[in-house]
Scaffold this motif. Structure first.
Motif, PDB file in Angstrom:
ATOM      1  N   MET A 177     -12.452   7.886  -5.880  1.00  0.00           N
ATOM      2  CA  MET A 177     -11.238   8.605  -6.219  1.00  0.00           C
ATOM      3  C   MET A 177     -10.304   8.710  -5.011  1.00  0.00           C
ATOM      4  SD  MET A 177     -10.544  12.426  -7.707  1.00  0.00           S
ATOM      5  CE  MET A 177     -12.179  12.906  -7.334  1.00  0.00           C
ATOM      6  N   THR A 178     -10.849   8.912  -3.801  1.00  0.00           N
ATOM      7  CA  THR A 178     -10.000   9.020  -2.617  1.00  0.00           C
ATOM      8  C   THR A 178      -9.206   7.746  -2.400  1.00  0.00           C
ATOM      9  OG1 THR A 178     -11.548  10.569  -1.614  1.00  0.00           O
ATOM     10  CG2 THR A 178      -9.982   9.517  -0.159  1.00  0.00           C
ATOM     11  N   GLY A 179      -9.830   6.589  -2.638  1.00  0.00           N
ATOM     12  CA  GLY A 179      -9.114   5.323  -2.505  1.00  0.00           C
ATOM     13  C   GLY A 179      -7.975   5.210  -3.505  1.00  0.00           C
ATOM     14  N   ASN A 180      -8.228   5.651  -4.740  1.00  0.00           N
ATOM     15  CA  ASN A 180      -7.170   5.639  -5.754  1.00  0.00           C
ATOM     16  C   ASN A 180      -6.039   6.579  -5.373  1.00  0.00           C
ATOM     17  OD1 ASN A 180      -8.658   3.822  -7.258  1.00  0.00           O
ATOM     18  ND2 ASN A 180      -9.498   5.375  -8.627  1.00  0.00           N
ATOM     19  N   ARG A 181      -6.387   7.758  -4.834  1.00  0.00           N
ATOM     20  CA  ARG A 181      -5.351   8.702  -4.407  1.00  0.00           C
ATOM     21  C   ARG A 181      -4.537   8.099  -3.271  1.00  0.00           C
ATOM     22  NH1 ARG A 181      -7.615  14.171  -3.416  1.00  0.00           N
ATOM     23  NH2 ARG A 181      -8.227  13.516  -1.330  1.00  0.00           N
ATOM     24  N   THR A 182      -5.209   7.486  -2.310  1.00  0.00           N
ATOM     25  CA  THR A 182      -4.506   6.869  -1.185  1.00  0.00           C
ATOM     26  C   THR A 182      -3.534   5.807  -1.667  1.00  0.00           C
ATOM     27  OG1 THR A 182      -6.365   7.307   0.301  1.00  0.00           O
ATOM     28  CG2 THR A 182      -4.833   5.571   0.962  1.00  0.00           C
ATOM     29  N   ALA A 183      -3.970   4.965  -2.603  1.00  0.00           N
ATOM     30  CA  ALA A 183      -3.104   3.905  -3.129  1.00  0.00           C
ATOM     31  C   ALA A 183      -1.927   4.494  -3.897  1.00  0.00           C
ATOM     32  CB  ALA A 183      -3.906   2.968  -4.025  1.00  0.00           C
ATOM     33  N   VAL A 241      -0.539   7.514  -3.548  1.00  0.00           N
ATOM     34  CA  VAL A 241       0.371   8.167  -2.597  1.00  0.00           C
ATOM     35  C   VAL A 241       1.162   7.116  -1.832  1.00  0.00           C
ATOM     36  CG1 VAL A 241       0.458   9.524  -0.453  1.00  0.00           C
ATOM     37  CG2 VAL A 241      -0.940  10.316  -2.381  1.00  0.00           C
ATOM     38  N   ALA A 242       0.493   6.049  -1.386  1.00  0.00           N
ATOM     39  CA  ALA A 242       1.188   4.978  -0.654  1.00  0.00           C
ATOM     40  C   ALA A 242       2.274   4.331  -1.517  1.00  0.00           C
ATOM     41  CB  ALA A 242       0.186   3.934  -0.166  1.00  0.00           C
ATOM     42  N   ALA A 243       1.976   4.098  -2.784  1.00  0.00           N
ATOM     43  CA  ALA A 243       2.964   3.492  -3.686  1.00  0.00           C
ATOM     44  C   ALA A 243       4.161   4.428  -3.868  1.00  0.00           C
ATOM     45  CB  ALA A 243       2.328   3.164  -5.030  1.00  0.00           C
ATOM     46  N   ALA A 244       3.888   5.721  -4.028  1.00  0.00           N
ATOM     47  CA  ALA A 244       4.981   6.685  -4.181  1.00  0.00           C
ATOM     48  C   ALA A 244       5.838   6.732  -2.925  1.00  0.00           C
ATOM     49  CB  ALA A 244       4.416   8.075  -4.498  1.00  0.00           C
ATOM     50  N   MET A 245       5.208   6.734  -1.753  1.00  0.00           N
ATOM     51  CA  MET A 245       5.968   6.805  -0.501  1.00  0.00           C
ATOM     52  C   MET A 245       6.783   5.529  -0.287  1.00  0.00           C
ATOM     53  SD  MET A 245       5.314   9.867   0.186  1.00  0.00           S
ATOM     54  CE  MET A 245       6.158  10.106   1.748  1.00  0.00           C
ATOM     55  N   ASP A 246       6.240   4.371  -0.678  1.00  0.00           N
ATOM     56  CA  ASP A 246       7.027   3.127  -0.611  1.00  0.00           C
ATOM     57  C   ASP A 246       8.275   3.245  -1.483  1.00  0.00           C
ATOM     58  OD1 ASP A 246       5.247   1.887   1.121  1.00  0.00           O
ATOM     59  OD2 ASP A 246       4.233   0.743  -0.460  1.00  0.00           O
ATOM     60  N   LEU A 299      -0.698  14.580   3.135  1.00  0.00           N
ATOM     61  CA  LEU A 299      -1.102  13.456   2.287  1.00  0.00           C
ATOM     62  C   LEU A 299      -0.535  12.138   2.786  1.00  0.00           C
ATOM     63  CD1 LEU A 299      -0.571  15.155  -1.186  1.00  0.00           C
ATOM     64  CD2 LEU A 299      -2.753  14.664  -0.068  1.00  0.00           C
ATOM     65  N   ALA A 300       0.627  12.180   3.444  1.00  0.00           N
ATOM     66  CA  ALA A 300       1.267  10.962   3.957  1.00  0.00           C
ATOM     67  C   ALA A 300       2.257  11.349   5.042  1.00  0.00           C
ATOM     68  CB  ALA A 300       2.002  10.223   2.836  1.00  0.00           C
ATOM     69  N   GLN A 301       2.405  10.446   6.011  1.00  0.00           N
ATOM     70  CA  GLN A 301       3.408  10.627   7.063  1.00  0.00           C
ATOM     71  C   GLN A 301       3.545   9.309   7.802  1.00  0.00           C
ATOM     72  OE1 GLN A 301       3.267  14.339   9.262  1.00  0.00           O
ATOM     73  NE2 GLN A 301       3.694  13.250  11.170  1.00  0.00           N
ATOM     74  N   ASP A 302       4.779   8.836   7.945  1.00  0.00           N
ATOM     75  CA  ASP A 302       5.009   7.580   8.647  1.00  0.00           C
ATOM     76  C   ASP A 302       4.732   7.731  10.142  1.00  0.00           C
ATOM     77  OD1 ASP A 302       5.758   6.584   6.214  1.00  0.00           O
ATOM     78  OD2 ASP A 302       7.798   6.067   6.799  1.00  0.00           O
ATOM     79  N   THR A 303       4.503   6.602  10.816  1.00  0.00           N
ATOM     80  CA  THR A 303       4.202   6.637  12.253  1.00  0.00           C
ATOM     81  C   THR A 303       5.351   7.216  13.069  1.00  0.00           C
ATOM     82  OG1 THR A 303       4.943   4.354  12.469  1.00  0.00           O
ATOM     83  CG2 THR A 303       2.582   4.708  12.160  1.00  0.00           C
ATOM     84  N   ASP A 304       6.586   7.108  12.569  1.00  0.00           N
ATOM     85  CA  ASP A 304       7.729   7.694  13.277  1.00  0.00           C
ATOM     86  C   ASP A 304       8.023   9.112  12.780  1.00  0.00           C
ATOM     87  OD1 ASP A 304       8.761   7.178  10.775  1.00  0.00           O
ATOM     88  OD2 ASP A 304      10.454   5.973  11.481  1.00  0.00           O
ATOM     89  N   ASP A 305       7.068   9.698  12.052  1.00  0.00           N
ATOM     90  CA  ASP A 305       7.135  11.062  11.514  1.00  0.00           C
ATOM     91  C   ASP A 305       8.141  11.223  10.386  1.00  0.00           C
ATOM     92  OD1 ASP A 305       5.123  11.876  13.216  1.00  0.00           O
ATOM     93  OD2 ASP A 305       6.511  12.546  14.767  1.00  0.00           O
TER      94      ASP A 305
END
Length: 194
Positions: free
Chosen positions: A1-7, A9-14, A68-74
């Protein structure tokens, strides 16, 4: 489930990065971001409440923030805020765009305009599952939570970097600078931390 959540969240942030790039920091842009976070929040099985415990009675806080998410440049930071209740903020701005989306429980958002002697309330909206609010950098709001709640908060810049956020102090009727937010709990998987 954590992998699905990560994917998810990543898709939403993209998508959120694309929205800001294409539409800009505009009312239309932040409303589109709000809509995208609502879509993410509807994947309820990816965000079990036990993964985001609210403060216990012995904790020195009424609310915890989970990153849950944060880019490298914050830039483009997403948090889950878990509250045990009786949590509120003073009237404040963000200095970046901000979106709050409900997941569990209720969070009353009140909106304000600046006046010569402080602020005046202009509107309010209850944020709960399936709803949210979107704000431009200078918009003013306050948060009021009376019971347990879990909500998503998304910003154009990480909370730790928002060092010019202002809040209104009603006791002396002045605007002051918020302290930087600290104590954020890491909820990204170690393979997804940049």
């Amino acid at each position: 489930m954590t992998g699905n959540r990560t994917a998810a969240v990543a898709a939403a942030m993209d998508d959120i990065r694309r929205i800001e790039a294409n539409v800009g920091v505009t009312t239309k842009g932040v409303e589109a971001i709000r809509h995208r976070i609502i879509e993410l929040s509807q994947q309820r099985d990816l965000f079990p409440l036990e993964d985001f415990p609210s403060p216990a009675a012995e904790d020195q806080a009424n609310s915890f923030l989970y990153r849950l998410a944060q880019d490298t440049d914050d830039r483009f930071a997403l948090y889950a805020q878990s509250s045990s209740g009786q949590f509120e903020t003073p009237v404040h701005n963000h200095t970046t765009w901000a979106v709050v989306v409900g997941f569990d429980g209720q969070e009353l958002n009140k909106f304000f305009d600046r006046t010569s002697d402080g602020v005046t309330q202009t509107d309010q909206q209850m944020v709960e599952a399936g709803t949210g609010v979107a704000m431009l950098p200078d918009d003013l709001h306050s948060i009021h939570i009376n019971g347990q709640a879990l909500n998503f908060h998304c910003y154009g810049l990480a909370l730790e970097r928002l060092d010019s956020r202002e809040y209104f102090s009603p006791s002396d009727k002045t605007w002051k600078i918020f302290n930087n937010v600290s104590g954020i709990r890491e909820a990204r998987t170690s393979s997804h931390i940049c």
